[in-house]
Design a protein around this motif. Structure first.
Motif, PDB file in Angstrom:
ATOM      1  N   ALA A  38      17.190  21.932   4.076  1.00 27.32           N
ATOM      2  CA  ALA A  38      17.517  20.725   4.847  1.00 27.32           C
ATOM      3  C   ALA A  38      16.261  19.900   5.106  1.00 27.32           C
ATOM      4  CB  ALA A  38      18.191  21.103   6.164  1.00 27.32           C
ATOM      5  N   TYR A  39      15.158  20.561   5.429  1.00 25.42           N
ATOM      6  CA  TYR A  39      13.903  19.841   5.642  1.00 25.42           C
ATOM      7  C   TYR A  39      13.443  19.146   4.363  1.00 25.42           C
ATOM      8  CZ  TYR A  39      13.418  22.443  10.020  1.00 25.42           C
ATOM      9  OH  TYR A  39      13.606  22.960  11.263  1.00 25.42           O
ATOM     10  N   VAL A  40      13.590  19.819   3.245  1.00 26.50           N
ATOM     11  CA  VAL A  40      13.191  19.223   1.961  1.00 26.50           C
ATOM     12  C   VAL A  40      14.077  18.019   1.647  1.00 26.50           C
ATOM     13  CG1 VAL A  40      13.083  19.637  -0.530  1.00 26.50           C
ATOM     14  CG2 VAL A  40      12.179  21.330   1.056  1.00 26.50           C
ATOM     15  N   LEU A  41      15.369  18.132   1.906  1.00 26.47           N
ATOM     16  CA  LEU A  41      16.285  17.026   1.643  1.00 26.47           C
ATOM     17  C   LEU A  41      15.968  15.821   2.528  1.00 26.47           C
ATOM     18  CD1 LEU A  41      18.774  16.198   0.008  1.00 26.47           C
ATOM     19  CD2 LEU A  41      20.167  17.042   1.892  1.00 26.47           C
ATOM     20  N   VAL A  42      15.721  16.051   3.801  1.00 22.40           N
ATOM     21  CA  VAL A  42      15.374  14.961   4.711  1.00 22.40           C
ATOM     22  C   VAL A  42      14.042  14.333   4.310  1.00 22.40           C
ATOM     23  CG1 VAL A  42      14.729  14.425   7.099  1.00 22.40           C
ATOM     24  CG2 VAL A  42      16.747  15.799   6.628  1.00 22.40           C
ATOM     25  N   SER A  43      13.074  15.159   3.926  1.00 18.45           N
ATOM     26  CA  SER A  43      11.782  14.634   3.485  1.00 18.45           C
ATOM     27  C   SER A  43      11.923  13.789   2.223  1.00 18.45           C
ATOM     28  CB  SER A  43      10.805  15.771   3.224  1.00 18.45           C
ATOM     29  OG  SER A  43      10.562  16.492   4.400  1.00 18.45           O
ATOM     30  N   ALA A  44      12.740  14.222   1.283  1.00 19.62           N
ATOM     31  CA  ALA A  44      12.964  13.448   0.062  1.00 19.62           C
ATOM     32  C   ALA A  44      13.646  12.123   0.369  1.00 19.62           C
ATOM     33  CB  ALA A  44      13.804  14.259  -0.922  1.00 19.62           C
ATOM     34  N   GLY A  45      14.581  12.139   1.300  1.00 16.38           N
ATOM     35  CA  GLY A  45      15.234  10.889   1.714  1.00 16.38           C
ATOM     36  C   GLY A  45      14.268   9.924   2.371  1.00 16.38           C
ATOM     37  N   CYS A  46      13.389  10.451   3.224  1.00 14.18           N
ATOM     38  CA  CYS A  46      12.384   9.597   3.870  1.00 14.18           C
ATOM     39  C   CYS A  46      11.417   9.018   2.846  1.00 14.18           C
ATOM     40  CB  CYS A  46      11.624  10.381   4.930  1.00 14.18           C
ATOM     41  SG  CYS A  46      12.602  10.792   6.372  1.00 14.18           S
ATOM     42  N   PHE A  47      11.035   9.839   1.873  1.00 15.60           N
ATOM     43  CA  PHE A  47      10.146   9.353   0.816  1.00 15.60           C
ATOM     44  C   PHE A  47      10.821   8.259  -0.002  1.00 15.60           C
ATOM     45  CE2 PHE A  47       8.676   9.603  -3.587  1.00 15.60           C
ATOM     46  CZ  PHE A  47       7.349   9.230  -3.401  1.00 15.60           C
ATOM     47  N   ALA A  48      12.082   8.456  -0.339  1.00 14.47           N
ATOM     48  CA  ALA A  48      12.814   7.450  -1.114  1.00 14.47           C
ATOM     49  C   ALA A  48      12.948   6.150  -0.333  1.00 14.47           C
ATOM     50  CB  ALA A  48      14.193   7.977  -1.501  1.00 14.47           C
ATOM     51  N   LEU A  49      13.244   6.252   0.958  1.00 16.42           N
ATOM     52  CA  LEU A  49      13.370   5.064   1.799  1.00 16.42           C
ATOM     53  C   LEU A  49      12.032   4.338   1.920  1.00 16.42           C
ATOM     54  CD1 LEU A  49      15.310   3.447   3.553  1.00 16.42           C
ATOM     55  CD2 LEU A  49      14.637   4.881   5.475  1.00 16.42           C
ATOM     56  N   ALA A  50      10.954   5.079   2.083  1.00 20.98           N
ATOM     57  CA  ALA A  50       9.630   4.464   2.168  1.00 20.98           C
ATOM     58  C   ALA A  50       9.242   3.801   0.852  1.00 20.98           C
ATOM     59  CB  ALA A  50       8.593   5.511   2.560  1.00 20.98           C
ATOM     60  N   THR A  51       9.592   4.435  -0.268  1.00 18.38           N
ATOM     61  CA  THR A  51       9.287   3.855  -1.575  1.00 18.38           C
ATOM     62  C   THR A  51      10.037   2.548  -1.786  1.00 18.38           C
ATOM     63  OG1 THR A  51       8.896   6.048  -2.487  1.00 18.38           O
ATOM     64  CG2 THR A  51       9.309   4.292  -4.055  1.00 18.38           C
ATOM     65  N   VAL A  52      11.317   2.523  -1.447  1.00 20.41           N
ATOM     66  CA  VAL A  52      12.100   1.294  -1.584  1.00 20.41           C
ATOM     67  C   VAL A  52      11.549   0.213  -0.666  1.00 20.41           C
ATOM     68  CG1 VAL A  52      14.370   0.273  -1.171  1.00 20.41           C
ATOM     69  CG2 VAL A  52      14.184   2.418  -2.402  1.00 20.41           C
ATOM     70  N   GLY A  53      11.215   0.570   0.562  1.00 17.39           N
ATOM     71  CA  GLY A  53      10.649  -0.404   1.497  1.00 17.39           C
ATOM     72  C   GLY A  53       9.330  -0.977   1.003  1.00 17.39           C
ATOM     73  N   TYR A  54       8.487  -0.117   0.457  1.00 19.37           N
ATOM     74  CA  TYR A  54       7.201  -0.588  -0.072  1.00 19.37           C
ATOM     75  C   TYR A  54       7.408  -1.519  -1.257  1.00 19.37           C
ATOM     76  CZ  TYR A  54       2.719  -0.565  -2.439  1.00 19.37           C
ATOM     77  OH  TYR A  54       1.574  -0.959  -3.077  1.00 19.37           O
ATOM     78  N   ARG A  55       8.326  -1.152  -2.151  1.00 20.64           N
ATOM     79  CA  ARG A  55       8.579  -1.993  -3.329  1.00 20.64           C
ATOM     80  C   ARG A  55       9.158  -3.348  -2.935  1.00 20.64           C
ATOM     81  NH1 ARG A  55       6.259   0.327  -7.941  1.00 20.64           N
ATOM     82  NH2 ARG A  55       6.374   2.554  -7.611  1.00 20.64           N
ATOM     83  N   VAL A  56      10.015  -3.376  -1.920  1.00 21.74           N
ATOM     84  CA  VAL A  56      10.570  -4.644  -1.459  1.00 21.74           C
ATOM     85  C   VAL A  56       9.483  -5.484  -0.792  1.00 21.74           C
ATOM     86  CG1 VAL A  56      12.150  -5.662   0.230  1.00 21.74           C
ATOM     87  CG2 VAL A  56      12.938  -3.847  -1.266  1.00 21.74           C
ATOM     88  N   ALA A  57       8.617  -4.836  -0.022  1.00 21.42           N
ATOM     89  CA  ALA A  57       7.562  -5.576   0.677  1.00 21.42           C
ATOM     90  C   ALA A  57       6.528  -6.142  -0.279  1.00 21.42           C
ATOM     91  CB  ALA A  57       6.886  -4.666   1.702  1.00 21.42           C
ATOM     92  N   THR A  58       6.284  -5.497  -1.403  1.00 18.53           N
ATOM     93  CA  THR A  58       5.262  -5.964  -2.339  1.00 18.53           C
ATOM     94  C   THR A  58       5.865  -6.629  -3.566  1.00 18.53           C
ATOM     95  OG1 THR A  58       5.175  -3.798  -3.418  1.00 18.53           O
ATOM     96  CG2 THR A  58       3.640  -4.198  -1.599  1.00 18.53           C
ATOM     97  N   PHE A  59       7.132  -7.040  -3.473  1.00 19.03           N
ATOM     98  CA  PHE A  59       7.806  -7.679  -4.599  1.00 19.03           C
ATOM     99  C   PHE A  59       7.182  -9.047  -4.830  1.00 19.03           C
ATOM    100  CE2 PHE A  59      11.264 -10.178  -6.471  1.00 19.03           C
ATOM    101  CZ  PHE A  59      11.567  -9.372  -7.545  1.00 19.03           C
ATOM    102  N   HIS A  60       6.848  -9.334  -6.073  1.00 20.01           N
ATOM    103  CA  HIS A  60       6.225 -10.610  -6.413  1.00 20.01           C
ATOM    104  C   HIS A  60       7.297 -11.632  -6.775  1.00 20.01           C
ATOM    105  CE1 HIS A  60       2.311  -8.785  -6.335  1.00 20.01           C
ATOM    106  NE2 HIS A  60       2.719  -7.852  -7.178  1.00 20.01           N
ATOM    107  N   ASP A  61       7.157 -12.830  -6.213  1.00 21.24           N
ATOM    108  CA  ASP A  61       8.072 -13.911  -6.550  1.00 21.24           C
ATOM    109  C   ASP A  61       7.696 -14.475  -7.913  1.00 21.24           C
ATOM    110  OD1 ASP A  61       9.422 -13.669  -4.184  1.00 21.24           O
ATOM    111  OD2 ASP A  61       8.164 -15.127  -3.156  1.00 21.24           O
ATOM    112  N   CYS A  62       8.690 -14.787  -8.688  1.00 18.04           N
ATOM    113  CA  CYS A  62       8.479 -15.374 -10.012  1.00 18.04           C
ATOM    114  C   CYS A  62       8.871 -16.847  -9.916  1.00 18.04           C
ATOM    115  CB  CYS A  62       9.313 -14.653 -11.064  1.00 18.04           C
ATOM    116  SG  CYS A  62       8.954 -12.899 -11.180  1.00 18.04           S
ATOM    117  N   GLU A  63       7.924 -17.669  -9.501  1.00 17.93           N
ATOM    118  CA  GLU A  63       8.228 -19.081  -9.260  1.00 17.93           C
ATOM    119  C   GLU A  63       8.562 -19.813 -10.548  1.00 17.93           C
ATOM    120  OE1 GLU A  63       4.893 -20.485  -7.072  1.00 17.93           O
ATOM    121  OE2 GLU A  63       5.300 -19.151  -5.383  1.00 17.93           O
TER     122      GLU A  63
END
Length: 90
Positions: free
Chosen positions: A41-66
């Protein structure tokens, strides 16, 4: 070997190690066994937190293609003009 096969092998290896340790293949103190039971359960929760952080980071650093946005806007205008000529109203 595909990425899925690699993940499945790793999961099988870790799962069998966890099962061997919790089912008593080795003599472990009771305090270690108490930690091993909720470990998946701890491993599953940790993997979910990592996935959420990765998605958040990718959205925050997404480059606009003007340039692509301008090209898309011009294509939309061309399509509207073409459809207007064919009788469609907007």
């Amino acid at each position: 070997m595909t990425k899925l096969a690699q993940w499945l092998w790793a999961l099988a290896l870790l799962g069998s190690a966890w099962a061997a340790l919790t089912l008593g293949a080795l003599d472990l103190p009771p305090s270690c066994r108490e930690v091993l039971w909720p470990l998946p359960a701890y491993v599953l929760v940790s993997a979910g937190c990592f996935a959420l952080a990765t998605v958040g980071y990718r959205v925050a650093t997404f480059h606009d293609c003007e340039d692509a946005a301008r090209e898309l806007q011009s294509q939309i205008q061309e399509a509207r003009a073409d459809l207007s000529r064919r009788g469609m109203r907007f």
